[in-house]
Motif scaffolding. Structure first.
Motif, PDB file in Angstrom:
ATOM      1  N   ALA A 142       0.974  -1.612  -0.092  1.00 33.02           N
ATOM      2  CA  ALA A 142      -0.304  -0.200  -0.165  1.00 33.02           C
ATOM      3  C   ALA A 142       0.704   1.567   0.270  1.00 33.02           C
ATOM      4  O   ALA A 142       0.625   1.958  -0.668  1.00 33.02           O
ATOM      5  N   TYR A 143       1.345   1.196   0.871  1.00 31.11           N
ATOM      6  CA  TYR A 143       2.958   2.288   0.565  1.00 31.11           C
ATOM      7  C   TYR A 143       3.391   2.691  -1.074  1.00 31.11           C
ATOM      8  O   TYR A 143       3.368   3.694  -1.413  1.00 31.11           O
ATOM      9  N   MET A 144       3.927   1.628  -1.128  1.00 27.38           N
ATOM     10  CA  MET A 144       4.531   1.587  -2.433  1.00 27.38           C
ATOM     11  C   MET A 144       4.044   2.175  -3.982  1.00 27.38           C
ATOM     12  O   MET A 144       3.801   2.964  -4.344  1.00 27.38           O
ATOM     13  N   LEU A 145       2.473   1.759  -3.261  1.00 26.14           N
ATOM     14  CA  LEU A 145       1.552   1.920  -4.757  1.00 26.14           C
ATOM     15  C   LEU A 145       0.890   3.646  -4.715  1.00 26.14           C
ATOM     16  O   LEU A 145       1.252   4.902  -5.027  1.00 26.14           O
ATOM     17  N   GLU A 146       0.912   4.055  -2.915  1.00 26.05           N
ATOM     18  CA  GLU A 146       0.844   5.275  -2.863  1.00 26.05           C
ATOM     19  C   GLU A 146       1.741   6.734  -2.951  1.00 26.05           C
ATOM     20  O   GLU A 146       1.282   7.848  -3.233  1.00 26.05           O
ATOM     21  N   LYS A 147       3.163   5.691  -2.658  1.00 30.05           N
ATOM     22  CA  LYS A 147       4.926   6.496  -3.267  1.00 30.05           C
ATOM     23  C   LYS A 147       5.053   6.977  -4.989  1.00 30.05           C
ATOM     24  O   LYS A 147       5.611   7.181  -5.682  1.00 30.05           O
ATOM     25  N   GLY A 148       4.182   6.218  -5.432  1.00 28.52           N
ATOM     26  CA  GLY A 148       3.787   5.614  -7.089  1.00 28.52           C
ATOM     27  C   GLY A 148       5.411   4.533  -7.251  1.00 28.52           C
ATOM     28  O   GLY A 148       5.510   5.243  -8.194  1.00 28.52           O
ATOM     29  N   GLU A 149       5.747   3.805  -6.369  1.00 30.08           N
ATOM     30  CA  GLU A 149       6.994   3.158  -7.445  1.00 30.08           C
ATOM     31  C   GLU A 149       6.996   1.802  -7.950  1.00 30.08           C
ATOM     32  O   GLU A 149       7.171   0.627  -7.991  1.00 30.08           O
ATOM     33  N   ILE A 150       5.258   2.206  -8.071  1.00 33.99           N
ATOM     34  CA  ILE A 150       4.727   0.777  -9.090  1.00 33.99           C
ATOM     35  C   ILE A 150       3.913   0.866 -10.030  1.00 33.99           C
ATOM     36  O   ILE A 150       2.958   1.456 -10.364  1.00 33.99           O
ATOM     37  N   PRO A 151       5.294   1.658 -11.081  1.00 35.19           N
ATOM     38  CA  PRO A 151       4.225   2.653 -12.196  1.00 35.19           C
ATOM     39  C   PRO A 151       3.008   1.513 -12.690  1.00 35.19           C
ATOM     40  O   PRO A 151       3.397  -0.042 -13.049  1.00 35.19           O
ATOM     41  N   ARG A 183       4.842  -7.846 -14.109  1.00 37.67           N
ATOM     42  CA  ARG A 183       5.795  -8.196 -14.667  1.00 37.67           C
ATOM     43  C   ARG A 183       6.760  -7.057 -15.386  1.00 37.67           C
ATOM     44  O   ARG A 183       7.841  -7.669 -14.801  1.00 37.67           O
ATOM     45  N   GLU A 184       6.605  -6.638 -16.142  1.00 42.88           N
ATOM     46  CA  GLU A 184       7.577  -5.604 -16.653  1.00 42.88           C
ATOM     47  C   GLU A 184       8.196  -4.589 -15.243  1.00 42.88           C
ATOM     48  O   GLU A 184       9.512  -5.372 -15.406  1.00 42.88           O
ATOM     49  N   LYS A 185       7.131  -3.959 -14.095  1.00 43.04           N
ATOM     50  CA  LYS A 185       8.247  -3.508 -13.698  1.00 43.04           C
ATOM     51  C   LYS A 185       9.452  -4.355 -13.308  1.00 43.04           C
ATOM     52  O   LYS A 185      10.247  -4.138 -12.627  1.00 43.04           O
ATOM     53  N   PHE A 186       8.950  -5.328 -12.221  1.00 45.29           N
ATOM     54  CA  PHE A 186       9.518  -6.597 -11.810  1.00 45.29           C
ATOM     55  C   PHE A 186      10.569  -7.066 -12.756  1.00 45.29           C
ATOM     56  O   PHE A 186      11.463  -8.080 -12.443  1.00 45.29           O
ATOM     57  N   GLY A 187      10.796  -7.411 -14.170  1.00 46.04           N
ATOM     58  CA  GLY A 187      11.703  -7.689 -14.841  1.00 46.04           C
ATOM     59  C   GLY A 187      10.896  -9.238 -14.916  1.00 46.04           C
ATOM     60  O   GLY A 187      11.947 -10.420 -15.636  1.00 46.04           O
ATOM     61  N   MET A 188      10.168  -9.538 -14.750  1.00 45.38           N
ATOM     62  CA  MET A 188       9.560 -10.783 -15.232  1.00 45.38           C
ATOM     63  C   MET A 188       8.752 -11.479 -16.491  1.00 45.38           C
ATOM     64  O   MET A 188       8.105 -12.198 -16.920  1.00 45.38           O
ATOM     65  N   THR A 189       8.900 -10.597 -17.907  1.00 43.23           N
ATOM     66  CA  THR A 189       8.997 -10.301 -19.064  1.00 43.23           C
ATOM     67  C   THR A 189       9.423 -11.563 -19.266  1.00 43.23           C
ATOM     68  O   THR A 189      10.576 -12.029 -19.657  1.00 43.23           O
ATOM     69  N   GLU A 190       8.996 -12.430 -20.747  1.00 52.93           N
ATOM     70  CA  GLU A 190       8.986 -13.657 -21.554  1.00 52.93           C
ATOM     71  C   GLU A 190       9.721 -13.189 -22.238  1.00 52.93           C
ATOM     72  O   GLU A 190       9.421 -11.946 -23.356  1.00 52.93           O
ATOM     73  N   ALA A 191      11.255 -13.417 -22.525  1.00 52.03           N
ATOM     74  CA  ALA A 191      12.038 -13.165 -23.783  1.00 52.03           C
ATOM     75  C   ALA A 191      11.024 -13.231 -25.414  1.00 52.03           C
ATOM     76  O   ALA A 191      10.542 -14.801 -25.746  1.00 52.03           O
ATOM     77  N   ALA A 192      10.214 -12.674 -25.992  1.00 48.07           N
ATOM     78  CA  ALA A 192       9.869 -12.929 -27.162  1.00 48.07           C
ATOM     79  C   ALA A 192      10.700 -13.839 -28.136  1.00 48.07           C
ATOM     80  O   ALA A 192      12.394 -13.737 -28.719  1.00 48.07           O
TER      81      ALA A 192
END
Length: 66
Positions: A31-40, A57-66
């Motif tokens: 909730a704190y991270m969300l309020e501070k805008g730290e999760i784009p 997934r993009e934010k935390f680098g969990m996207t699959e390689a195309a």
């Protein structure tokens, strides 16, 4: 022509407790991270946080390689 399931499935995560579960963090920290805008990509809709799984997934680098 019918849309494929991938085109219609938004895969949204609603509410900070559910977002916390998705990123494996405590609800208060999330909730704190969300309020501070730290999760784009997360936004409030009618007072409730929402984010797409894809953006998370993009934010935390969990996207699959195309």
């Amino acid at each position: 022509m019918e849309a494929s399931p991938d085109e219609t499935d938004l895969s949204l995560i609603w509410g900070s407790p559910n977002i916390a579960r998705a990123i494996n963090r405590k609800p208060r920290i999330t909730a704190y991270m969300l309020e501070k805008g730290e999760i784009p990509g997360a936004t409030k809709v009618l007072g409730k946080w929402v984010i797409s799984r894809h953006k998370l997934r993009e934010k935390f680098g969990m996207t699959e390689a195309a």
